[in-house]
Design a protein around this motif. Structure first.
Motif, PDB file in Angstrom:
ATOM      1  N   GLY A  89      21.385 -53.300  48.491  1.00 18.42           N
ATOM      2  CA  GLY A  89      20.129 -52.563  48.627  1.00 18.42           C
ATOM      3  C   GLY A  89      20.113 -51.311  47.789  1.00 18.42           C
ATOM      4  N   ASN A  90      21.293 -50.796  47.487  1.00 19.29           N
ATOM      5  CA  ASN A  90      21.418 -49.606  46.648  1.00 19.29           C
ATOM      6  C   ASN A  90      21.821 -49.987  45.230  1.00 19.29           C
ATOM      7  OD1 ASN A  90      21.279 -46.809  46.261  1.00 19.29           O
ATOM      8  ND2 ASN A  90      23.474 -46.548  46.659  1.00 19.29           N
ATOM      9  N   ASN A  91      21.637 -51.298  44.890  1.00 14.51           N
ATOM     10  CA  ASN A  91      21.928 -51.816  43.541  1.00 14.51           C
ATOM     11  C   ASN A  91      23.391 -51.618  43.134  1.00 14.51           C
ATOM     12  OD1 ASN A  91      19.167 -52.715  42.477  1.00 14.51           O
ATOM     13  ND2 ASN A  91      18.749 -50.593  43.088  1.00 14.51           N
ATOM     14  N   TYR A  92      24.266 -51.658  44.170  1.00 12.98           N
ATOM     15  CA  TYR A  92      25.711 -51.525  43.940  1.00 12.98           C
ATOM     16  C   TYR A  92      26.023 -50.305  43.055  1.00 12.98           C
ATOM     17  CZ  TYR A  92      25.775 -56.286  45.791  1.00 12.98           C
ATOM     18  OH  TYR A  92      25.629 -57.402  46.603  1.00 12.98           O
ATOM     19  N   THR A  93      25.393 -49.192  43.406  1.00 10.26           N
ATOM     20  CA  THR A  93      25.587 -47.942  42.653  1.00 10.26           C
ATOM     21  C   THR A  93      27.062 -47.488  42.728  1.00 10.26           C
ATOM     22  OG1 THR A  93      23.317 -47.241  43.047  1.00 10.26           O
ATOM     23  CG2 THR A  93      24.922 -45.502  42.538  1.00 10.26           C
ATOM     24  N   LEU A  94      27.565 -46.959  41.647  1.00  9.31           N
ATOM     25  CA  LEU A  94      28.895 -46.353  41.620  1.00  9.31           C
ATOM     26  C   LEU A  94      28.772 -44.972  42.275  1.00  9.31           C
ATOM     27  CD1 LEU A  94      31.850 -46.275  40.783  1.00  9.31           C
ATOM     28  CD2 LEU A  94      31.140 -45.564  38.493  1.00  9.31           C
ATOM     29  N   GLU A  95      29.059 -44.934  43.595  1.00  8.01           N
ATOM     30  CA  GLU A  95      28.775 -43.732  44.379  1.00  8.01           C
ATOM     31  C   GLU A  95      29.869 -42.660  44.252  1.00  8.01           C
ATOM     32  OE1 GLU A  95      28.139 -45.095  48.334  1.00  8.01           O
ATOM     33  OE2 GLU A  95      26.171 -45.970  47.874  1.00  8.01           O
ATOM     34  N   SER A  96      31.091 -43.095  43.925  1.00  8.68           N
ATOM     35  CA  SER A  96      32.169 -42.103  43.835  1.00  8.68           C
ATOM     36  C   SER A  96      33.269 -42.588  42.899  1.00  8.68           C
ATOM     37  CB  SER A  96      32.759 -41.831  45.230  1.00  8.68           C
ATOM     38  OG  SER A  96      33.879 -40.967  45.158  1.00  8.68           O
TER      39      SER A  96
END
Length: 434
Positions: A341-348
């Motif tokens: 749902g968050n487009n597999y974002t690189l969060e960290s």
């Protein structure tokens, strides 16, 4: 016409009884015997015409039964023509005989009355007129009967035409029904062929369903076995090598992975070595993963999300420098991937260390992109799939051969051929391995 002949014969008998000699004077145009022959010939012609007419009627009746409608129409037309011709011949014959016989009768009577009986010319003309009027009247009666008979024949012909027309209409309907029946038969045959083809497909599908059921049964058995063994499954690759089945920490999900051969607990999430598999793929391929765990592969974005969200993980990127014949690495101590749902974002990424440049930094907080989703321009421009920045200046380790880049190392003029990406839990002491 036969009555006309009879009247003439009676007239000749009367004249003969009054003393008419067997031979006329030399100035007579015809003798009595010749006149009788002429009447006889005339009557014979009429009889032949009537016989021919009857024969035509009979042939019409026979042909109407034995011929088809087209031939019947042709025959009726010919019959009408023949009746018209017969009537014309009768009228012509009557006119010819009147022109030929009546003058002969006139001369005969004139010679007889005037010479034998001494009658005057006027008296002879009156007698001749009465005889001719009688003959003309009889001819009129006969002509009327002939006309009535022809009219009757024409009425019968018209009735036959109507009957033939009705039969033709029925024949047309029958032909249409036959054509419709043939079409229905063809459709039936086609439907039967389609039905047989469907039956074959169903049989094939039944066989495939049976195989799928068997495979499903095996999968269920394996799942049951895995569920029974989940409590004993390792939660990392610590002290493990090669292909292993592990359990994602604090979950009931198990996963086949490829462990690093050094046994330090690293899970290989991506490998590029021989370009056997095409990495220029769509979103669904990267979501579920692809390739061979024993060869080149990508573990899958959904699996990366589940693993990295289970606990803190490190990311280590290895790139092989063919100029120096050495492996270099870039390590990040807090690698975290969001959900779909968050487009597999690189969060960290955490803190960087290593011998290779910080090639992941430009990808931080970027959505994962493929040629069919999110940053499509960069994915198509670099022929790959990655956490691209807006300038397409980030790394591209999933690019096609010749476009496998690690940013800021040799810039975009240098493409790597051997790459390995691994992850491992940050604190291996908290991981349960049996």
């Amino acid at each position: 016409m036969q009555k006309c002949f009879a009247v003439c014969v009676i007239l000749c008998i009367i004249l003969s009884g009054c003393g008419v000699s067997s031979h006329f004077e030399t100035e007579s145009t015809l003798t009595l015997e010749e006149l009788k022959n002429e009447f006889h010939n005339y009557d014979k012609i009429i009889t032949e015409k009537e016989d021919k007419l009857k024969k035509l009627e009979y042939e019409f009746d026979e042909d109407l039964i034995n011929t088809n409608f087209k031939e019947a129409k042709t025959f009726i037309l010919e019959l009408e023509n023949q009746i018209t011709e017969c009537q014309a011949q009768l009228n012509n014959q009557t006119a010819q005989n009147q022109e030929k016989i009546l003058p002969a009768i006139r001369d005969l009577i004139n010679n007889h009355i005037i010479k034998e009986h001494g009658q005057t010319q006027i008296q002879a003309e009156i007698l001749i007129k009465n005889i001719i009027d009688g003959i003309t009247k009889q001819n009129t009666v006969d002509q009327n009967k002939c006309d009535q008979r022809i009219a009757k024949q024409n009425d019968e012909i018209n009735i036959l035409k109507l009957d033939i027309q009705k039969l033709n209409n029925k024949k047309t309907k029958i032909t249409d029904l036959q054509r419709l029946n043939r079409n229905l038969q063809n459709e039936k045959s086609q439907l039967e062929e389609n039905l047989n083809a469907i039956k074959l497909q169903l049989n094939s599908k039944d066989e495939r369903i049976l195989k799928l059921e068997q495979n499903l049964s095996l999968i269920n058995d394996n799942l049951k076995l895995q569920n029974d063994q989940k409590d004993s499954l390792p939660e990392s690759c610590l002290n493990l090598k090669g292909l292993q089945l592990i359990k994602i920490p604090r979950s009931t999900i198990s996963l086949n992975v490829s462990c690093e051969m050094n046994g330090n607990g690293g899970i290989i999430i991506q490998r590029r070595s021989n370009n056997k598999y095409d990495f220029f793929r769509d979103w669904n391929n990267y979501r579920r993963g692809f390739g061979d765990l024993n060869d080149d592969f990508f573990l899958g974005l959904e699996n990366l999300h589940l693993i990295t969200y289970s606990q803190q993980h490190e990311l280590i990127v290895y790139v092989y420098d063919e100029w120096t014949n050495e492996w270099t690495f870039a390590q990040y101590d807090n690698f975290l991937i969001g959900n779909e749902g968050n487009n597999y974002t690189l969060e960290s990424l955490g803190t960087y260390s290593g011998t290779a440049s910080d090639g992941m930094r430009k990808s931080l907080n970027r959505k994962f992109s493929t040629h069919d989703k999110n940053n499509k321009y960069c994915a198509n421009f670099l022929s790959g799939a990655w956490w691209y920045d807006y300038e397409c200046r980030s790394s591209n380790l999933n690019g096609k051969p010749g476009k496998i880049y690690w940013n800021d190392w040799y810039s975009y003029s240098y493409s790597y051929s051997n790459v390995i990406m691994t992850i491992r839990p940050k604190n291996l002491n908290t991981i349960k391995n049996n």
